[in-house]
Design a protein around this motif. Structure first.
Motif, mmCIF file in Angstrom:
data_model
loop_
_atom_site.group_PDB
_atom_site.id
_atom_site.type_symbol
_atom_site.label_atom_id
_atom_site.label_comp_id
_atom_site.label_asym_id
_atom_site.label_seq_id
_atom_site.Cartn_x
_atom_site.Cartn_y
_atom_site.Cartn_z
ATOM 1 N N GLU A 31 -1.756 -0.604 8.211
ATOM 2 C CA GLU A 31 -1.192 -0.519 6.854
ATOM 3 C C GLU A 31 -1.586 -1.733 6.021
ATOM 4 O OE1 GLU A 31 2.894 -0.037 7.860
ATOM 5 O OE2 GLU A 31 2.753 2.157 8.059
ATOM 6 N N ALA A 34 -5.105 -1.126 4.918
ATOM 7 C CA ALA A 34 -5.145 -0.149 3.834
ATOM 8 C C ALA A 34 -4.766 -0.781 2.502
ATOM 9 C CB ALA A 34 -4.229 1.026 4.157
ATOM 10 N N ARG A 91 -2.623 8.862 7.786
ATOM 11 C CA ARG A 91 -1.698 8.588 6.680
ATOM 12 C C ARG A 91 -2.291 7.572 5.697
ATOM 13 N NH1 ARG A 91 2.085 7.584 9.706
ATOM 14 N NH2 ARG A 91 2.047 5.294 9.777
ATOM 15 N N THR A 92 -3.028 6.596 6.209
ATOM 16 C CA THR A 92 -3.577 5.536 5.365
ATOM 17 C C THR A 92 -5.008 5.800 4.916
ATOM 18 O OG1 THR A 92 -4.317 4.304 7.320
ATOM 19 C CG2 THR A 92 -2.116 3.789 6.451
#
Length: 336
Positions: A31, A34, A91-92
């Motif tokens: 994360e 990202a 997701r990222t």
């Protein structure tokens, strides 16, 4: 396919012998990557559940309690731990090069899995030859694990640690026209000041050489060791003397061998980040392409047997490495 994008090398300490906590930390670093617009982030060798430092600190009898914990915290390729990381990649939208101790029934392997931005597994490989005392814990792989794959980010490949000291391994990778290479390393705080070959200077030198020889970008993540790590593995003053804190040495190199990004202090956790441009590879290889115009096939050639080798042979079986856990269509694009 983008030719210019951002990459990151992880320099951090795992949560030693704790797969759950290290996976949580892994997702946090993905994360973080990202948030910095990183397209590809690379993790160190055996990041989960941490490099087995105990192998180097004493007799086999004293290793037994650690081995049980190490097995218990080594994820299988289809485990919930790897699935959670694949979900984070999806997701990222970040491509993740993950290093971990892979458990396959009763055996462990020093694995690297390349996960695409959609959560799919692009490449799964195992270290061909564990180094020195690593062979008492990990199994070997074969020539099918010397593989470079096409991805939206170019032709990517990966090796672990002292696979970068094997000239023929490297040439097999160069010959597949690798553009971005993951050179995964452990921490360099083992025998620091005692064994130069295990130190950061020597091993970053061969990593830089890989970039120059292969005419490719090299992302080299490393672990580091804190007092918490030393407390985990050292039970005597003699053992503590064999470990040093810090020793993180993550680097990124360009196809001309130049250092990219700003290195961190050896005790600091974080990401080394750099922008790369794949078009610059042509300039590097125009000078010297060891598998193209600079080769001398009349004098030397490499035999690379890329057929998988298994203990049991089934006639008509696939010639590609096969991991059934990755066959499930849901596993190809995991949902959150």
């Amino acid at each position: 396919m983008p030719t210019v994008y951002r990459v990151a090398a992880v320099q951090a300490e795992p949560v030693w012998l704790d797969a759950d906590a290290t996976v949580e930390k892994t997702i946090g670093l993905i994360e973080e990557a990202a948030a910095q617009d990183v397209a590809l982030v690379a993790f160190p060798e055996t990041w989960i559940p941490g490099y087995p430092l105990f192998l180097w600190l004493g007799p086999v009898a004293g290793q037994m309690p650690y081995i049980a914990r190490y097995h218990a915290n080594s994820p299988a390729v289809g485990s919930e731990h790897i699935t959670a990381i694949r979900q984070a990649a999806r997701r990222t939208g970040v491509t993740v090069a993950l290093g971990y101790s892979e458990k396959d029934h009763g055996s462990l392997y020093m694995a690297q899995t390349l996960i695409g931005p959609d959560g799919s597994v692009i490449l799964h490989r195992r270290k061909l030859k564990p180094t020195h005392v690593e062979r008492s814990l990990f199994g070997e792989s074969d020539g099918s694990h010397l593989k470079v794959v096409d991805t939206p980010l170019g032709r990517l490949g990966a090796l672990n640690c002292w696979e970068h000291l094997q000239p023929l391994n490297k040439y097999a990778m160069y010959a597949q026209h690798e553009q971005v290479h993951i050179a995964a390393w452990p921490a360099f705080g083992l025998y620091k000041g005692i064994a130069y070959a295990l130190g950061a200077d020597a091993n970053m030198a061969v990593t830089q050489t890989y970039a120059l020889e292969g005419g490719c970008y090299v992302i080299a993540p490393t672990q580091l060791i804190s007092e918490r790590g030393i407390d985990t593995f050292a039970t005597t003053d003699e053992q503590r003397a064999l470990l040093a804190t810090g020793a993180g040495s993550a680097r990124i190199y360009g196809p001309d061998g130049s250092l990219l990004g700003k290195p961190l202090d050896e005790h600091a956790e974080g990401l080394i980040v750099a922008d790369i441009d794949l078009t610059l590879i042509d300039l590097a290889k125009n000078a010297a392409d060891p598998v193209g115009h600079y080769a001398r096939t009349d004098a030397t050639r490499l035999l690379h047997d890329n057929r998988p080798k298994t203990p049991v042979v089934h006639p008509g079986a696939t010639t590609e490495p096969h991991f059934p856990e990755l066959d499930d269509p849901d596993a190809e694009a995991p949902t959150d």
